[in-house]
Design a protein around this motif. Sequence first.
Motif, PDB file in Angstrom:
ATOM      1  N   GLY A 110       0.712  -1.221  -0.057  1.00 47.92           N
ATOM      2  CA  GLY A 110      -0.054  -0.038   0.111  1.00 47.92           C
ATOM      3  C   GLY A 110       0.936   1.225   0.119  1.00 47.92           C
ATOM      4  N   HIS A 111       2.187   1.206   0.274  1.00 50.92           N
ATOM      5  CA  HIS A 111       3.056   2.345   0.400  1.00 50.92           C
ATOM      6  C   HIS A 111       4.363   2.065  -0.498  1.00 50.92           C
ATOM      7  N   ARG A 112       5.219   1.068  -0.047  1.00 47.22           N
ATOM      8  CA  ARG A 112       6.493   0.824  -0.731  1.00 47.22           C
ATOM      9  C   ARG A 112       6.342  -0.455  -0.930  1.00 47.22           C
ATOM     10  N   ASP A 113       5.723  -1.274  -2.067  1.00 45.08           N
ATOM     11  CA  ASP A 113       5.650  -2.569  -2.301  1.00 45.08           C
ATOM     12  C   ASP A 113       6.906  -3.318  -2.619  1.00 45.08           C
ATOM     13  N   ARG A 114       6.709  -4.559  -2.644  1.00 39.98           N
ATOM     14  CA  ARG A 114       8.019  -5.299  -2.790  1.00 39.98           C
ATOM     15  C   ARG A 114       7.726  -6.401  -4.030  1.00 39.98           C
ATOM     16  N   LEU A 115       8.752  -6.989  -4.269  1.00 37.96           N
ATOM     17  CA  LEU A 115       8.679  -7.987  -5.457  1.00 37.96           C
ATOM     18  C   LEU A 115       9.756  -9.002  -5.404  1.00 37.96           C
ATOM     19  N   GLY A 116       9.600 -10.092  -5.726  1.00 35.70           N
ATOM     20  CA  GLY A 116      10.440 -11.075  -5.906  1.00 35.70           C
ATOM     21  C   GLY A 116      10.482 -12.025  -7.222  1.00 35.70           C
ATOM     22  N   TYR A 117      11.514 -12.608  -7.659  1.00 37.39           N
ATOM     23  CA  TYR A 117      11.294 -13.336  -8.944  1.00 37.39           C
ATOM     24  C   TYR A 117      11.993 -14.796  -8.872  1.00 37.39           C
ATOM     25  N   SER A 118      11.630 -15.717  -9.528  1.00 34.67           N
ATOM     26  CA  SER A 118      12.165 -17.060  -9.527  1.00 34.67           C
ATOM     27  C   SER A 118      13.634 -17.254 -10.077  1.00 34.67           C
ATOM     28  N   TRP A 119      14.051 -16.410 -10.688  1.00 36.55           N
ATOM     29  CA  TRP A 119      15.287 -16.594 -11.290  1.00 36.55           C
ATOM     30  C   TRP A 119      16.648 -15.554 -10.470  1.00 36.55           C
ATOM     31  N   ALA A 120      15.958 -15.082  -9.054  1.00 37.04           N
ATOM     32  CA  ALA A 120      16.847 -14.460  -8.213  1.00 37.04           C
ATOM     33  C   ALA A 120      17.981 -15.157  -7.816  1.00 37.04           C
ATOM     34  N   ALA A 121      18.039 -16.452  -7.707  1.00 39.65           N
ATOM     35  CA  ALA A 121      19.195 -17.420  -7.061  1.00 39.65           C
ATOM     36  C   ALA A 121      19.669 -18.271  -8.159  1.00 39.65           C
ATOM     37  N   THR A 122      19.307 -18.014  -9.592  1.00 41.26           N
ATOM     38  CA  THR A 122      19.753 -18.798 -10.586  1.00 41.26           C
ATOM     39  C   THR A 122      20.608 -18.100 -11.653  1.00 41.26           C
ATOM     40  N   GLU A 123      21.226 -18.823 -12.399  1.00 41.96           N
ATOM     41  CA  GLU A 123      21.849 -18.115 -13.531  1.00 41.96           C
ATOM     42  C   GLU A 123      20.811 -18.005 -14.753  1.00 41.96           C
ATOM     43  N   GLY A 124      20.764 -16.813 -15.421  1.00 44.25           N
ATOM     44  CA  GLY A 124      19.752 -16.621 -16.512  1.00 44.25           C
ATOM     45  C   GLY A 124      18.587 -16.624 -15.625  1.00 44.25           C
ATOM     46  N   LEU A 125      17.275 -17.178 -16.539  1.00 46.48           N
ATOM     47  CA  LEU A 125      16.006 -17.055 -15.940  1.00 46.48           C
ATOM     48  C   LEU A 125      15.475 -18.341 -15.270  1.00 46.48           C
TER      49      LEU A 125
ATOM     50  N   SER B 194      10.185 -16.509  -5.572  1.00 45.39           N
ATOM     51  CA  SER B 194      11.191 -16.388  -4.390  1.00 45.39           C
ATOM     52  C   SER B 194      10.245 -15.266  -3.341  1.00 45.39           C
ATOM     53  N   ALA B 195      10.831 -14.985  -2.355  1.00 40.33           N
ATOM     54  CA  ALA B 195      10.368 -14.099  -1.412  1.00 40.33           C
ATOM     55  C   ALA B 195      10.460 -12.836  -2.098  1.00 40.33           C
ATOM     56  N   PRO B 196       9.552 -11.802  -1.807  1.00 42.00           N
ATOM     57  CA  PRO B 196       9.692 -10.497  -2.488  1.00 42.00           C
ATOM     58  C   PRO B 196      10.839  -9.533  -1.760  1.00 42.00           C
ATOM     59  N   PHE B 197      12.017  -9.741  -2.029  1.00 44.60           N
ATOM     60  CA  PHE B 197      12.956  -9.164  -1.593  1.00 44.60           C
ATOM     61  C   PHE B 197      13.137  -7.701  -2.317  1.00 44.60           C
ATOM     62  N   GLU B 198      13.199  -7.508  -3.372  1.00 48.74           N
ATOM     63  CA  GLU B 198      13.323  -6.185  -4.020  1.00 48.74           C
ATOM     64  C   GLU B 198      12.300  -5.204  -3.444  1.00 48.74           C
ATOM     65  N   LYS B 199      12.804  -4.000  -3.507  1.00 55.04           N
ATOM     66  CA  LYS B 199      11.910  -2.577  -3.123  1.00 55.04           C
ATOM     67  C   LYS B 199      11.579  -1.993  -4.318  1.00 55.04           C
ATOM     68  N   VAL B 200      10.118  -1.593  -4.557  1.00 57.09           N
ATOM     69  CA  VAL B 200       9.778  -1.010  -5.563  1.00 57.09           C
ATOM     70  C   VAL B 200      10.121   0.482  -5.296  1.00 57.09           C
ATOM     71  N   LYS B 201      10.501   1.124  -6.377  1.00 57.30           N
ATOM     72  CA  LYS B 201      11.115   2.543  -6.521  1.00 57.30           C
ATOM     73  C   LYS B 201       9.731   3.405  -5.917  1.00 57.30           C
ATOM     74  N   GLN B 202      10.024   4.098  -5.091  1.00 56.83           N
ATOM     75  CA  GLN B 202       8.988   5.119  -4.381  1.00 56.83           C
ATOM     76  C   GLN B 202       8.148   5.733  -5.103  1.00 56.83           C
ATOM     77  N   GLY B 203       7.079   5.879  -5.029  1.00 52.98           N
ATOM     78  CA  GLY B 203       6.054   6.667  -5.957  1.00 52.98           C
ATOM     79  C   GLY B 203       5.767   5.899  -7.262  1.00 52.98           C
ATOM     80  N   THR B 204       6.112   4.714  -7.413  1.00 48.91           N
ATOM     81  CA  THR B 204       5.958   4.007  -8.994  1.00 48.91           C
ATOM     82  C   THR B 204       4.897   2.893  -8.775  1.00 48.91           C
ATOM     83  N   GLY B 205       4.708   2.042  -7.433  1.00 49.85           N
ATOM     84  CA  GLY B 205       3.858   0.899  -7.304  1.00 49.85           C
ATOM     85  C   GLY B 205       2.543   1.389  -7.272  1.00 49.85           C
ATOM     86  N   ASP B 206       1.547   0.633  -8.211  1.00 49.61           N
ATOM     87  CA  ASP B 206       0.186   0.500  -8.116  1.00 49.61           C
ATOM     88  C   ASP B 206      -0.452  -0.773  -8.371  1.00 49.61           C
ATOM     89  N   PHE B 207       0.191  -1.574  -7.487  1.00 53.16           N
ATOM     90  CA  PHE B 207      -0.386  -2.932  -7.767  1.00 53.16           C
ATOM     91  C   PHE B 207      -1.620  -3.231  -6.924  1.00 53.16           C
TER      92      PHE B 207
END
Length: 189
Positions: free
Chosen positions: A141-156, A167-180
Amino acid sequence: MNRRTRITVLGAALLLCTGAAASATAADGRAERTAPRAASEVRPREAAVLTGTAKLYRSAGDDITFSFDAHLAAGDNTDPMKATGTFAWSHHVNGRGAWAKATVDCLLTGGKVAVVSGVVTDTDLPGAKGTRVGVTVHDTGHRDRLGYSWAATEGLGPKDLPKCVSSAPFEKVKQGTGDFTVVPWQPDL
């Protein structure tokens, strides 16, 4: 009656009339909003949803964008692998990078967290087409987070990744850009 009294009485009468008219208008508006719709207009709530776009925060200035339009229809509430839609992402830094688009093959949501997977159908990344990938979103609702399956692998990652894995949502969304928007799945258990 003196002039001052008449003005006071007239002012009070005008205020009462204005208040009554406003109440009547509000009540009419409420009645329209709460009136039952015709059976043909009523749409059941989707079983699960993940929509929106955001840029990820990277201190090095990478331009990373994720967009989602994933839906699980109300009638498919018992099978998250019947989800439909697409998601896309791009990652560019210093004028170099790649983009990809995937067709959704699974969507699971719970509370404000969603996991979506899909198979890459269009991309400029060599060897990525046909690879299944998964993404996790936490809609805070204010600073969303995101993760992806290729976070710990080579390539995708492996082409045999199971559906709805990420993966767990470890990345931070750039402030003011998330509208999930995440609509939680409520399976009949």
